[in-house]
Each structure stands twice: as C-alpha cells, then as structure tokens.
Design an enzyme around this catalytic site. Sequence first.
Site, mmCIF file in Angstrom:
data_model
loop_
_atom_site.group_PDB
_atom_site.id
_atom_site.type_symbol
_atom_site.label_atom_id
_atom_site.label_comp_id
_atom_site.label_asym_id
_atom_site.label_seq_id
_atom_site.Cartn_x
_atom_site.Cartn_y
_atom_site.Cartn_z
ATOM 1 C CD GLU A 29 -20.575 -0.506 -0.234
ATOM 2 O OE1 GLU A 29 -21.094 -0.842 0.831
ATOM 3 O OE2 GLU A 29 -20.087 0.614 -0.434
ATOM 4 C CB CYS A 53 -13.812 7.763 -5.013
ATOM 5 S SG CYS A 53 -13.028 6.496 -5.935
ATOM 6 C CB CYS A 71 -10.983 2.429 6.414
ATOM 7 S SG CYS A 71 -11.648 1.409 5.103
ATOM 8 C CB CYS A 90 -9.741 -4.285 3.953
ATOM 9 S SG CYS A 90 -8.012 -3.822 3.698
ATOM 10 C CB CYS A 144 -14.497 3.870 -7.333
ATOM 11 S SG CYS A 144 -13.591 3.548 -5.826
ATOM 12 C CB CYS A 148 -6.947 2.224 7.543
ATOM 13 S SG CYS A 148 -5.661 1.568 6.452
HETATM 14 S S1 SF4 Z 1 -8.256 2.224 3.811
HETATM 15 FE FE1 SF4 Z 1 -9.670 0.540 4.319
HETATM 16 S S2 SF4 Z 1 -9.790 -0.682 2.469
HETATM 17 FE FE2 SF4 Z 1 -7.950 0.628 2.261
HETATM 18 S S3 SF4 Z 1 -6.267 -0.606 3.099
HETATM 19 FE FE3 SF4 Z 1 -7.044 0.614 4.814
HETATM 20 S S4 SF4 Z 1 -8.552 -0.737 5.817
HETATM 21 FE FE4 SF4 Z 1 -8.180 -1.567 3.759
#
Ligand code: SF4
Length: 348
Positions: free
Chosen positions: A91, A329, A118, A111, A104, A115
């Site tokens: 995206e 963003c 997220c 990933c 962005c 986190c």
């Molecule tokens: S916020 Fe999401 S995209 Fe960014 S490093 Fe952490 S898990 Fe990865």
Amino acid sequence: MKGRLFGKTIEELREVVLELGLPGFTATQIADWLYHKSASSIGEMTNLSKKARELLETNYEFGLISYTKVQASADGTKKYLFPTAQGKFIETAMIPEDSRVTVCVSSQVGCKMGCLFCMTAKQGFQGQLTAGEIVNQIRSIDEAAEVSNIVYMGMGEPFDNLPEVLKSLEILTSEWGFAKSPRRITVSSIGIIPGMLTFLDKSEAHLAISLHTPFDEERQKLMPVQVAYPIKDVIKEIKSWDFGRQRRVSFEYIMFGGLNDTPRHVRELGRLLSGIKCRINLIRFHPIPGTPLKSSDEKSIQVFKDSLNEKGILTTVRASRGQDIYAACGLLSTKTLEGNENGSNRFN
Ligand code: SF4
C-alpha cells in the site's frame, strides 16, 4: 524473465550498456528517459539508436508497475495498492495538504518487527521490495508530477531493507535521478541502530524514530525491537551524531489512553530527549482488532502536547487523514481489501 530498467542506478545502467555493447553515454540517456521524462516504454527513447532500443527491448522492460486499486478518502487522501514481484500487494498513501503533496511509501511486503499496535505486523514478513518497487510508488500514482514530500512510513521497517532503501534514496535525490531534495524526504524507523547509522552516513534525508514511550518495560511490550536496541541506546547514538543545520530528527509518538500519556511520561521524555534539537509528532491511535490498546482522548492529547512544549520540546499533533480508507500515515492499514481483482490477497 526480463530485467527492469526502472529502479537501476546510473552505475547499474552503465553495466547494462556495457553488457549490451552500447556506447557508455547511452546510460545517461536511459536515466534521462527513466527519471526525468514521463516515458513509460523503451520505444519512446527516441534519441537512442534503433539498434540500442532493439537490444534493450530484447533483454529488458522499462519496468513501471501500475497500481491495481485506488481508494479515495473524503478528505482527498488516496490509498493505492501495487502488486509486487512475489505476487503480493503493498500500500501507498497520497496525502494532499495546502501547498504540498506527500507520498507515504512502503519499504517491505509485510513486516517482521511485531509491533503490538500495527496491522502490518499481523501480516508477518512476506518479502523485501526492490528500489524500483519503492520508487515506483512515487512515479506510478496519478499525482506523480505534484509530489513534493516523501515519507518512508508505510508497510515495513526501512532499515530491515537497507540496501534497497538506500538505493531508492539515491535514485530519488541524484541529479541523474529524480533530483528531489533530501530535505523533502523522511525515513521512519523503529530504531535498528546499525541500519540507522549507515543511513545517517550514506543519506541526507531526515530521520524519524518511533518512540511511543520512554520507559523500557512499556516499550518492550509495544515493540519487541526494544530488546535488541533499547531506545536509550538509539537516543545516545542520535545525540552523538552531527545532524548539521538542515537535517531533522523527529520522534513519532502514538497516544495510547492510560498507557503512555501521563505526566510521568512527559518528565521522562524531557530527560531522554534533553540536548537534542528535535520535534515530537503525537499521533492519534485508530484501534485495530486483537489488541487491548485504545487511543488517548483529545483532552489528554492536548495536555500532553502543551506539557512537552512547555519543557521546550517542539511537539505537534498529526492530523488524522484518510481514516475512512485506513490510510493514516505510519499506520497503513492491512485491512482486508474487498473486491480486488484476483481476490487472492489478504491484508489482515
Ligand atoms: S510499526 Fe508495523 S511496519 Fe513499522 S516496524 Fe513495527 S510492525 Fe513493522
């Protein structure tokens, strides 16, 4: 499969022309067509000889990738969906403001950083993007000609894909490339120290660090990276780096109600960031399924902001944009995209 010209650096283009037996200056001509002009096919490179174009066409494709879906928010923000080489999707968000257009970009497919807050983390890691796939997110949106600012805050951790991210920055900022000012580009990271130091050394772009709490134990619960690279060590490195007068470092701070929005946090942030010329961007949290986290209320956010400003830390609250299409963003949503062409990609 043919190689792609778009996304190659000038050195790589020199290797291409050498390999094809073409004159050395052809590399500069190709770069001009790739990055300065709005061409989209090798056939359009009319100042190259017919033989050169034929050789290129036999071995390479121009390399632009069209988006497969776009969603527009009521506030003008747009979210684009691009296919990747591995058959996945990424995206890209386009955020129009008064006098600028910010894009962005994503730096990875999914990933691996995990986190807690997220949606991309829930997708897991599905692959790296090439420099071409990163820059294509700027070149292949409808607003390509108007883009003024670029932020690496989409899917993925840029410093976990450092070689391709650095290459994309080189293409964006070199005279032979898009010739954009590095002062209009910000790369956002959760603070992978070795990658951060290489980035600071090799690039002139601004740095943003996802901070989210100054306390080790809390941050470890929110961001597993804290175990390998504690925020205090990240800040120590930043304090010892000479950012010069024009390069900026900023900190992203998502406001979680009852978790990281107290006077205790303000005091510790003051201690942690003392001596750094920086800005904190406070971000409202838009809840995602499967986490107990909730956003701070508006009053707490304003009080937090005012308290940090009183401590001399320049603090702003980021406007929520594109909420109706999950395009905020730094929080690009991985919500299931219903009704996309092949129906095979899941973004949740
Ligand atoms: S916020 Fe999401 S995209 Fe960014 S490093 Fe952490 S898990 Fe990865």
